[in-house]
Structure formats: structure tokens, C-alpha cells
Design a protein around this motif. Sequence first.
Motif, PDB file in Angstrom:
ATOM      1  N   LEU A  57      47.210  27.847   3.882  1.00  0.00           N
ATOM      2  CA  LEU A  57      46.864  27.079   5.072  1.00  0.00           C
ATOM      3  C   LEU A  57      48.111  26.780   5.902  1.00  0.00           C
ATOM      4  O   LEU A  57      48.085  26.884   7.142  1.00  0.00           O
ATOM      5  N   GLU A  58      49.190  26.428   5.222  1.00  0.00           N
ATOM      6  CA  GLU A  58      50.443  26.135   5.951  1.00  0.00           C
ATOM      7  C   GLU A  58      50.992  27.392   6.602  1.00  0.00           C
ATOM      8  O   GLU A  58      51.470  27.334   7.732  1.00  0.00           O
ATOM      9  N   LYS A 117      42.539  25.257 -11.573  1.00  0.00           N
ATOM     10  CA  LYS A 117      42.015  24.739 -10.309  1.00  0.00           C
ATOM     11  C   LYS A 117      43.154  24.177  -9.449  1.00  0.00           C
ATOM     12  O   LYS A 117      43.230  24.451  -8.249  1.00  0.00           O
ATOM     13  N   LEU A 118      44.027  23.398 -10.073  1.00  0.00           N
ATOM     14  CA  LEU A 118      45.146  22.809  -9.341  1.00  0.00           C
ATOM     15  C   LEU A 118      46.076  23.895  -8.819  1.00  0.00           C
ATOM     16  O   LEU A 118      46.548  23.823  -7.672  1.00  0.00           O
ATOM     17  N   ASP A 119      46.317  24.920  -9.628  1.00  0.00           N
ATOM     18  CA  ASP A 119      47.148  26.039  -9.176  1.00  0.00           C
ATOM     19  C   ASP A 119      46.519  26.713  -7.951  1.00  0.00           C
ATOM     20  O   ASP A 119      47.208  27.042  -6.991  1.00  0.00           O
ATOM     21  N   GLY A 120      45.191  26.869  -7.999  1.00  0.00           N
ATOM     22  CA  GLY A 120      44.495  27.456  -6.850  1.00  0.00           C
ATOM     23  C   GLY A 120      44.614  26.581  -5.613  1.00  0.00           C
ATOM     24  O   GLY A 120      44.812  27.088  -4.500  1.00  0.00           O
ATOM     25  N   PHE A 121      44.497  25.268  -5.787  1.00  0.00           N
ATOM     26  CA  PHE A 121      44.652  24.353  -4.639  1.00  0.00           C
ATOM     27  C   PHE A 121      46.039  24.482  -4.030  1.00  0.00           C
ATOM     28  O   PHE A 121      46.202  24.481  -2.806  1.00  0.00           O
ATOM     29  N   ARG A 122      47.052  24.596  -4.877  1.00  0.00           N
ATOM     30  CA  ARG A 122      48.433  24.700  -4.376  1.00  0.00           C
ATOM     31  C   ARG A 122      48.652  26.022  -3.635  1.00  0.00           C
ATOM     32  O   ARG A 122      49.328  26.054  -2.605  1.00  0.00           O
TER      33      ARG A 122
END
Length: 105
Positions: A99-100, A88-93
Motif C-alpha cells: 500500500l505504501e 497473518k501478521l506477516d501478510g498484513f506487514r
Amino acid sequence: MSDITLWLPESRTVIHQALGKGAEEAAELTKILARCLIQGLDASDQKTGVPNLSALADELADMEATIEWLFELLPLDVDTHNSRAGRKLDGFRRWKAMLEAHAHG
Ligand SMILES: [Mg+2]
């Protein structure tokens, strides 16, 4: 056949209370997340003067403690949890990078 069934509360007192605290802390976290969205991270609670960012840190800590307590109490697979959280954290990153890139594209 009826679609109404008998529901009874969780009978183990400590687990019952920990589940309740989980719901309560999740609601408190939801409340400050919403306040940060609609007022901004740099605003403060008008009654208490507590900055939104400080209140968010407090509620994240409360939620983290609640999650850890639930993992101590419940027969959950910690390895499965850790690998899911990692994915999940990898996906958020990766989403952050997208987005950037979109904002600067
Ligand atoms: Mg709290």
C-alpha cells in the motif's frame, strides 16, 4: 428430509458465557472500528468526550482478553493458532508495504 434441525445451546455454562462475551466484545470492537472509519481517529464521542483512539485501545484490550480467555477454556491447538497468527501478521506487514509503495509510486 427436512433442512430444519434441532439446535440446543452450548450446555457448559462457563464456555457458553465466554462465547457470548466473545460475540459481545467483537461487536463492541466492530462498533468503534466503524466509528474511527467514519469520524476519524482524532474525533471524540460527542456524548462522553472519550477520544476514538482511546476507545479503540480499550476495545482492542477487551478483545485480546476475551481471546486469551477462550484459549484457556477451549481445547484449541495454541501452536496452530500462533503459527496462523504469525502468518497473518506477516501478510498484513507485506500488504502495508504494498500500500505504501502504491501510494508513493
Ligand atoms: Mg468492550
